[in-house]
Design a protein around this motif. Structure first.
Motif, PDB file in Angstrom:
ATOM      1  N   PHE A 173      26.994 -61.691  38.606  1.00  0.00           N
ATOM      2  CA  PHE A 173      26.940 -61.162  39.960  1.00  0.00           C
ATOM      3  C   PHE A 173      28.140 -61.734  40.715  1.00  0.00           C
ATOM      4  N   VAL A 174      29.035 -60.853  41.123  1.00  0.00           N
ATOM      5  CA  VAL A 174      30.251 -61.281  41.819  1.00  0.00           C
ATOM      6  C   VAL A 174      30.054 -61.033  43.308  1.00  0.00           C
ATOM      7  N   LEU A 175      30.103 -62.107  44.083  1.00  0.00           N
ATOM      8  CA  LEU A 175      29.855 -62.017  45.516  1.00  0.00           C
ATOM      9  C   LEU A 175      31.144 -61.712  46.267  1.00  0.00           C
ATOM     10  N   ILE A 176      31.062 -60.745  47.148  1.00  0.00           N
ATOM     11  CA  ILE A 176      32.190 -60.329  47.976  1.00  0.00           C
ATOM     12  C   ILE A 176      31.744 -60.370  49.435  1.00  0.00           C
ATOM     13  N   ASP A 177      32.511 -61.057  50.271  1.00  0.00           N
ATOM     14  CA  ASP A 177      32.210 -61.130  51.697  1.00  0.00           C
ATOM     15  C   ASP A 177      32.416 -59.749  52.324  1.00  0.00           C
ATOM     16  N   MET A 178      31.358 -59.216  52.920  1.00  0.00           N
ATOM     17  CA  MET A 178      31.430 -57.865  53.471  1.00  0.00           C
ATOM     18  C   MET A 178      32.440 -57.742  54.608  1.00  0.00           C
ATOM     19  N   ARG A 179      32.790 -58.841  55.222  1.00  0.00           N
ATOM     20  CA  ARG A 179      33.765 -58.799  56.315  1.00  0.00           C
ATOM     21  C   ARG A 179      35.183 -58.601  55.798  1.00  0.00           C
ATOM     22  N   HIS A 180      35.424 -58.890  54.517  1.00  0.00           N
ATOM     23  CA  HIS A 180      36.790 -58.888  53.989  1.00  0.00           C
ATOM     24  C   HIS A 180      37.019 -57.944  52.819  1.00  0.00           C
ATOM     25  N   GLY A 181      35.965 -57.564  52.096  1.00  0.00           N
ATOM     26  CA  GLY A 181      36.143 -56.714  50.923  1.00  0.00           C
ATOM     27  C   GLY A 181      36.756 -57.473  49.750  1.00  0.00           C
ATOM     28  N   ILE A 182      37.205 -56.731  48.758  1.00  0.00           N
ATOM     29  CA  ILE A 182      37.783 -57.330  47.557  1.00  0.00           C
ATOM     30  C   ILE A 182      39.231 -57.737  47.831  1.00  0.00           C
ATOM     31  N   LYS A 183      39.525 -59.015  47.613  1.00  0.00           N
ATOM     32  CA  LYS A 183      40.872 -59.553  47.808  1.00  0.00           C
ATOM     33  C   LYS A 183      41.534 -59.799  46.451  1.00  0.00           C
ATOM     34  N   LYS A 184      42.801 -60.168  46.501  1.00  0.00           N
ATOM     35  CA  LYS A 184      43.548 -60.412  45.267  1.00  0.00           C
ATOM     36  C   LYS A 184      42.882 -61.479  44.405  1.00  0.00           C
ATOM     37  N   VAL A 185      42.379 -62.530  45.040  1.00  0.00           N
ATOM     38  CA  VAL A 185      41.744 -63.600  44.269  1.00  0.00           C
ATOM     39  C   VAL A 185      40.475 -63.102  43.575  1.00  0.00           C
ATOM     40  N   ASP A 186      39.794 -62.116  44.180  1.00  0.00           N
ATOM     41  CA  ASP A 186      38.624 -61.515  43.534  1.00  0.00           C
ATOM     42  C   ASP A 186      39.048 -60.673  42.339  1.00  0.00           C
ATOM     43  N   GLU A 187      40.160 -59.971  42.475  1.00  0.00           N
ATOM     44  CA  GLU A 187      40.655 -59.132  41.385  1.00  0.00           C
ATOM     45  C   GLU A 187      40.885 -59.953  40.120  1.00  0.00           C
ATOM     46  N   GLU A 188      41.304 -61.198  40.299  1.00  0.00           N
ATOM     47  CA  GLU A 188      41.566 -62.056  39.138  1.00  0.00           C
ATOM     48  C   GLU A 188      40.293 -62.299  38.335  1.00  0.00           C
ATOM     49  N   ILE A 189      39.167 -62.556  39.027  1.00  0.00           N
ATOM     50  CA  ILE A 189      37.914 -62.799  38.299  1.00  0.00           C
ATOM     51  C   ILE A 189      37.380 -61.496  37.711  1.00  0.00           C
ATOM     52  N   LEU A 190      37.591 -60.374  38.410  1.00  0.00           N
ATOM     53  CA  LEU A 190      37.136 -59.085  37.877  1.00  0.00           C
ATOM     54  C   LEU A 190      37.911 -58.725  36.606  1.00  0.00           C
ATOM     55  N   ASP A 191      39.210 -58.995  36.605  1.00  0.00           N
ATOM     56  CA  ASP A 191      40.014 -58.760  35.400  1.00  0.00           C
ATOM     57  C   ASP A 191      39.539 -59.636  34.242  1.00  0.00           C
ATOM     58  N   LEU A 192      39.193 -60.874  34.572  1.00  0.00           N
ATOM     59  CA  LEU A 192      38.701 -61.803  33.553  1.00  0.00           C
ATOM     60  C   LEU A 192      37.389 -61.303  32.952  1.00  0.00           C
TER      61      LEU A 192
END
Length: 217
Positions: free
Chosen positions: A132-151
């Protein structure tokens, strides 16, 4: 009517809601903090893990999910911040709390060590059913999140996005964030095709998340 990609998760059935309530109403205990793959507990039950960048509200969500006010704080004491923390849920599954990623101020060696452990865990834990990948609803998916999603994609681990802090934004902002997240997830084959919107403070989405976990096979 055209179905939106990555719709919000539907309301669970009364039976699934009750299964989720019962699961997390039982014992939930901190097991151990792990700093190397050799320290992982026996892979004798299903595992789910929670990942998210620092300050996304992960501890609050875990506490709301389990109905304990300070459970996640057990794993947040000094010295444990770079560990993979295991919680036993009713002797039926392991809830795994991954440290917040996005270490802008952490020493390079610490970042490398954590990234190596994370990659080893995600690619080498056969009992891990979903992240379960948590994303802050105020900011959406950021570059740092993309790194974990790619992983997670590379490790072929199914992940589901859980949007946090839904009570902190307007309805218009909410729709804008959902649109941004849907577009970002379109390029991630490991993404589970439903989003979950939550508010730990207001309780939104908590019963649904419990039901999703309780009915996983």
């Amino acid at each position: 009517m055209t179905m939106l990609p990555f719709p919000e998760a539907p309301q669970p059935t009364p039976e699934d809601t009750e299964a989720g309530r019962k699961l997390f109403a039982g014992p939930v205990d901190f097991v151990k903090g792990v700093v190397a793959m050799s320290g992982l507990p026996p892979a004798d039950r299903l595992e789910i893990c929670f990942a998210g960048r620092s300050n996304v509200g992960k501890s609050s969500l875990i506490n709301a999910l389990t109905g304990r006010k300070a459970l996640a704080r057990t794993s947040n004491t000094p010295g444990r911040t770079q560990e993979i923390n295991y919680f036993d849920v009713g002797e039926k599954l392991f809830l795994v709390d991954l440290p917040g990623y996005g270490f802008a101020e952490a020493p390079v060696a610490v970042v490398r060590q954590w990234q190596a452990l994370l990659k080893s865990y995600l690619s080498g834990r056969a009992t891990l059913r979903r992240a379960f990948v948590l994303i802050d609803m105020r900011h959406g998916i950021k570059k740092v999140d993309e790194e974990i999603l790619d992983l997670l994609n590379k490790a072929a681990v199914t992940f589901q996005v859980v949007l946090t802090k839904a009570d902190k934004i307007s309805a218009a902002q909410r729709d804008k964030t959902l649109d941004q997240v849907r577009k970002a997830l379109a390029k991630h084959p490991a993404a589970y095709p439903e989003l979950l919107v939550t508010s730990s403070e207001k309780g939104e989405g908590i019963a649904t998340l419990r039901a999703i976990i309780a009915t996983m096979q």
